[in-house]
Design a protein around this motif. Structure first.
Motif, mmCIF file in Angstrom:
data_model
loop_
_atom_site.group_PDB
_atom_site.id
_atom_site.type_symbol
_atom_site.label_atom_id
_atom_site.label_comp_id
_atom_site.label_asym_id
_atom_site.label_seq_id
_atom_site.Cartn_x
_atom_site.Cartn_y
_atom_site.Cartn_z
ATOM 1 N N ARG A 1 -22.140 -11.640 5.095
ATOM 2 C CA ARG A 1 -21.551 -10.399 4.624
ATOM 3 C C ARG A 1 -20.404 -9.991 5.540
ATOM 4 O O ARG A 1 -20.192 -10.573 6.602
ATOM 5 C CB ARG A 1 -22.616 -9.309 4.549
ATOM 6 N N ALA B 1 -26.571 -11.582 11.244
ATOM 7 C CA ALA B 1 -27.082 -11.063 9.974
ATOM 8 C C ALA B 1 -28.543 -10.648 10.130
ATOM 9 O O ALA B 1 -28.956 -9.588 9.649
ATOM 10 C CB ALA B 1 -26.939 -12.123 8.884
ATOM 11 N N ALA B 2 -29.314 -11.477 10.836
ATOM 12 C CA ALA B 2 -30.728 -11.144 11.052
ATOM 13 C C ALA B 2 -30.830 -9.833 11.821
ATOM 14 O O ALA B 2 -31.606 -8.947 11.473
ATOM 15 C CB ALA B 2 -31.427 -12.268 11.815
ATOM 16 N N ALA C 1 -25.871 -16.298 11.446
ATOM 17 C CA ALA C 1 -27.265 -16.124 11.016
ATOM 18 C C ALA C 1 -27.978 -15.132 11.929
ATOM 19 O O ALA C 1 -28.709 -14.246 11.465
ATOM 20 C CB ALA C 1 -27.986 -17.477 11.031
ATOM 21 N N GLN D 1 -30.239 -7.912 7.647
ATOM 22 C CA GLN D 1 -29.877 -8.466 6.339
ATOM 23 C C GLN D 1 -30.719 -9.689 5.982
ATOM 24 O O GLN D 1 -30.489 -10.308 4.958
ATOM 25 C CB GLN D 1 -28.393 -8.867 6.347
ATOM 26 N N TRP D 2 -31.694 -10.031 6.807
ATOM 27 C CA TRP D 2 -32.390 -11.299 6.611
ATOM 28 C C TRP D 2 -33.140 -11.406 5.299
ATOM 29 O O TRP D 2 -33.436 -12.499 4.836
ATOM 30 C CB TRP D 2 -33.298 -11.623 7.797
ATOM 31 N N GLY D 3 -33.448 -10.263 4.695
ATOM 32 C CA GLY D 3 -34.142 -10.331 3.413
ATOM 33 C C GLY D 3 -33.211 -10.102 2.238
ATOM 34 O O GLY D 3 -33.658 -9.977 1.100
ATOM 35 N N ASP D 4 -31.909 -10.081 2.506
ATOM 36 C CA ASP D 4 -30.930 -9.704 1.481
ATOM 37 C C ASP D 4 -30.681 -10.829 0.486
ATOM 38 O O ASP D 4 -30.104 -11.859 0.808
ATOM 39 C CB ASP D 4 -29.620 -9.306 2.171
ATOM 40 N N LEU D 5 -31.127 -10.594 -0.752
ATOM 41 C CA LEU D 5 -30.946 -11.583 -1.816
ATOM 42 C C LEU D 5 -29.697 -11.298 -2.650
ATOM 43 O O LEU D 5 -29.220 -12.155 -3.373
ATOM 44 C CB LEU D 5 -32.146 -11.528 -2.758
ATOM 45 N N ALA D 6 -29.210 -10.081 -2.547
ATOM 46 C CA ALA D 6 -28.156 -9.666 -3.474
ATOM 47 C C ALA D 6 -26.789 -10.188 -3.054
ATOM 48 O O ALA D 6 -26.006 -10.628 -3.884
ATOM 49 C CB ALA D 6 -28.131 -8.148 -3.568
ATOM 50 N N HIS D 7 -26.520 -10.140 -1.749
ATOM 51 C CA HIS D 7 -25.189 -10.517 -1.295
ATOM 52 C C HIS D 7 -25.179 -11.942 -0.783
ATOM 53 O O HIS D 7 -26.167 -12.438 -0.278
ATOM 54 C CB HIS D 7 -24.736 -9.596 -0.163
ATOM 55 N N SER D 8 -23.977 -12.550 -0.888
ATOM 56 C CA SER D 8 -23.907 -13.900 -0.357
ATOM 57 C C SER D 8 -23.634 -13.837 1.142
ATOM 58 O O SER D 8 -23.185 -12.828 1.673
ATOM 59 C CB SER D 8 -22.829 -14.702 -1.083
ATOM 60 N N PHE D 9 -23.966 -14.920 1.787
ATOM 61 C CA PHE D 9 -23.871 -15.029 3.237
ATOM 62 C C PHE D 9 -22.533 -15.645 3.628
ATOM 63 O O PHE D 9 -22.103 -16.595 2.994
ATOM 64 C CB PHE D 9 -25.022 -15.912 3.730
#
Ligand SMILES: Nc1ncnc2c1ncn2[C@@H]1O[C@H](COP(=O)(O)OP(=O)(O)OP(=O)(O)O)[C@@H](O)[C@H]1O
Ligand SMILES: [Mg+2]
Lengths: 321, 251
Positions: B117, B102-103, B99, B107-115
């Motif tokens: 990445r 990613a932050a 987490a 990528q913290w606002g990324d809605l498209a990809h699953s966590f």
């Protein structure tokens, strides 16, 4: 990028829709179809609220305003304009998003109890505007006159069986979309904020943006539930935007489980069954419901789905436990 | 270089920080000591953007970063860990680190990809390994031992590839043996990662044994600064701090 669990969710969703399509052939029951439509609308609303409560730790008491706004916007757009149903649906989402951006900008910086009460106050405000703007909304009487132009691509949503299937499809798509939100990196940011907001900020997350984004997103999903309801009741009426509707969604979450993605759906089913059974047998619906909630809150100390998943040794996905 | 000039902060009637000017050379290992309530944590809060000074400046590598928000300061390379371990209790060690990474990668606002990445998990396990947490990577962080929670807190800061690291009492709440293990890890990290490392510590033996340079805070002011030998011989420090019975109690 397609994650394996998304493929699984989609397969599961198609299965559910297939089963829903089969049921009327086996047991033709109008009551069952009504039940599914009501559950679909309410479950979208309750699950969207759980994005805030369970996943982000934002306890809104006024989320029903967006569900209600969905019913009124959609019904009004269909009645007062000549837009097609899909256009009215999209515009309803936009209106809801715009409203939620304003309400969210005011509320999200508030902490805990203040957030809860200010969202509640906002809903009361919206409710009173609807009640007093009689010329547009019909006031206490609600919006009458039905919903015109219900035929979409050859499917007549005025037909109960079609609406039943459509509601099932909308519910499945809505749930998969929300599931995708919580499984994304954005969804992880929600959990970080819920667990430890200060630390999330120190890791570079701009907390207010994430909170505002999830507030607006969840409002839009609630509005989808509102549109389903509007089609079901052929209009809109003030109870759908009054504050007890927010309470219903909170009850559904508490009953089903705040820590599980499907908790609010299961809670909605329980609540709807309860509502139908209890109101048929006694007039003390509120009392019966209160007792049942107490049993869950004090007995299990968690919702049903959370209880079961914990018993099976899984960690709740959105868990706060 | 990390530098503060005439930093002043009041909380109501409390002067938590008064006209503090200090600097930390790049790549140095500095200890901050001072009695309870001296303003040590406040000093870290001011440098990391948790609170804004009433007056004075924080300068990092020549840039004035006073008043920037926490996210902006982290992006410039200042990471911190907390006096009370701060992490995400509903997540495992690996999830905590993923987490954070990613932050940090925006990528913290990324809605498209699953966590998570691509590449995030690998990096998380690397960071866990740096602190000896690799074996615990699938443990729920709320269930870790106190010491491991402190390590996780530091790991979260490290996940952001900082060039300066502020550690607020990394040995707080630990027994003597555990303290030394912790401080050895910190020292190893400092050497490996070429960090500008500043740590707050109450245990004088630890401070004198590892820090190349020491700053003493007292009542929100700088009482003394220098090498361990200079500090040991400083009359003001002896009187105000070392002379009194040592407090090992973390607050
Ligand atoms: N957010 C705050 N609001 C009000 N007062 C504060 C705040 N933060 C710190 N203080 C006060 O500032 C003073 C310095 O506190 P600080 O936590 O920086 O001390 P410290 O040197 O870290 O002490 P300790 O060794 O106990 O951790 C104390 O009097 C404290 O009560
Ligand atoms: Mg402190």
């Amino acid at each position: 990028m397609l994650r394996p669990s998304l493929a699984r969710d989609i397969v599961l969703g198609i299965l559910v829709i297939a089963i829903l399509a089969l049921i009327p052939a086996l047991v033709p029951s109008k009551a069952f179809q009504d039940f599914v439509i009501r559950v679909a609308a309410m479950a979208l609303f309750a699950t969207s609220l759980n994005l805030l409560v369970g996943y982000t730790g934002l306890t809104s008491f006024g989320h029903g305003m967006f569900y209600g706004l969905g019913t009124y916007s959609f019904a009004l757009l269909m009645q007062k304009t000549s837009l097609s149903l899909p256009m009215a649906f999209l515009l309803t989402l936009l209106i809801t998003a715009a409203t939620a951006t304003v309400v969210g900008a005011i509320c999200i910086r508030l902490r805990l109890i203040y957030f809860a009460f200010v969202t509640l106050a906002m809903q009361m405000l919206l409710h009173s505007i609807i009640i007093s703007w009689v010329g547009l909304t019909g006031g206490d009487q609600g919006l009458q006159g039905g919903i015109p132009r219900r035929v979409v691509a050859g499917f007549d949503l005025g037909n109960q069986h079609t609406l039943y299937l459509a509601s099932g499809v909308v519910l499945v798509i809505g749930l998969i979309a929300m599931r995708h939100v919580v499984a994304s990196t954005f969804g992880t940011s929600l959990r970080m904020i819920r667990d430890n907001e200060a630390r999330a900020a120190f890791l570079g997350i701009v907390v207010w943006r994430v909170k505002l984004a999830v507030f607006v997103l969840s409002a839009m999903f609630a509005a989808v539930g509102g549109v389903v309801t509007s089609l079901f009741v052929s209009g809109a009426y003030p109870e759908l935007i009054n504050w007890p509707i927010s309470g219903d969604a909170i009850f559904a979450i508490v009953l089903g489980g705040i820590g599980s993605f499907l908790g609010p759906l299961v809670g909605t089913i329980m609540l709807t069954v309860l509502n139908d059974v209890v109101t048929r047998t006694t007039e003390y619906y509120g009392l019966a419901l209160g007792i049942i909630i107490l049993v869950f809150a004090l007995g299990l100390r968690r919702g049903v789905v959370d209880f079961v998943t914990e018993r099976l040794g899984f960690r709740p996905s959105g868990g706060v436990s | 270089m990390l530098e503060v000039q005439s930093l002043t902060k009041r909380f109501g009637g409390v002067a938590a920080m008064t006209d503090v000017s200090l600097s930390f050379e790049s790549g140095s290992l500095t200890a901050i000591i001072g009695p309870n309530g001296a303003g040590k944590s406040t000093f870290f809060n001011l440098m990391s953007g948790a609170i804004v000074p009433d007056s004075g400046q924080v300068v990092f590598n020549g840039e004035n970063i006073t008043g920037l928000n926490r996210a902006a300061i982290v992006r410039r390379g200042i990471g911190r860990a907390f006096q009370v371990a701060s992490f995400f209790p509903s997540m495992t060690v690996a999830e905590n680190l993923m987490a954070a990474i990613a932050a940090h990668r925006g990528q913290w606002g990324d809605l498209a990809h699953s966590f998570p990445r691509q590449g995030v998990r690998t990096r998380a396990l690397e960071v866990a390994d740096l602190l000896g947490l690799a074996d615990e990577s699938d443990t729920l962080s709320a269930k870790l031992s106190h010491g491991d929670q402190k390590l996780l807190d530091i790991a979260l800061a490290l996940a952001l590839d900082p060039t300066a690291l502020l550690l607020d009492e990394p040995t707080a709440g630990m027994g003597p043996e555990e303290r030394w293990q912790m401080i050895e890890k910190v020292q190893r990290l400092w050497a490996q990662q070429r960090l500008t490392l500043v740590f707050i510590e109450h245990d004088m033996d630890i401070v004198f044994s590892i820090a190349s340079s020491i700053r003493v805070l007292c009542y929100g002011r700088v009482l003394a600064q220098g090498t361990p030998d200079e500090i040991r011989a400083n009359p003001a420090v002896i009187e105000a701090y070392l002379g009194t019975p040592e407090t090992d109690e973390p607050a």
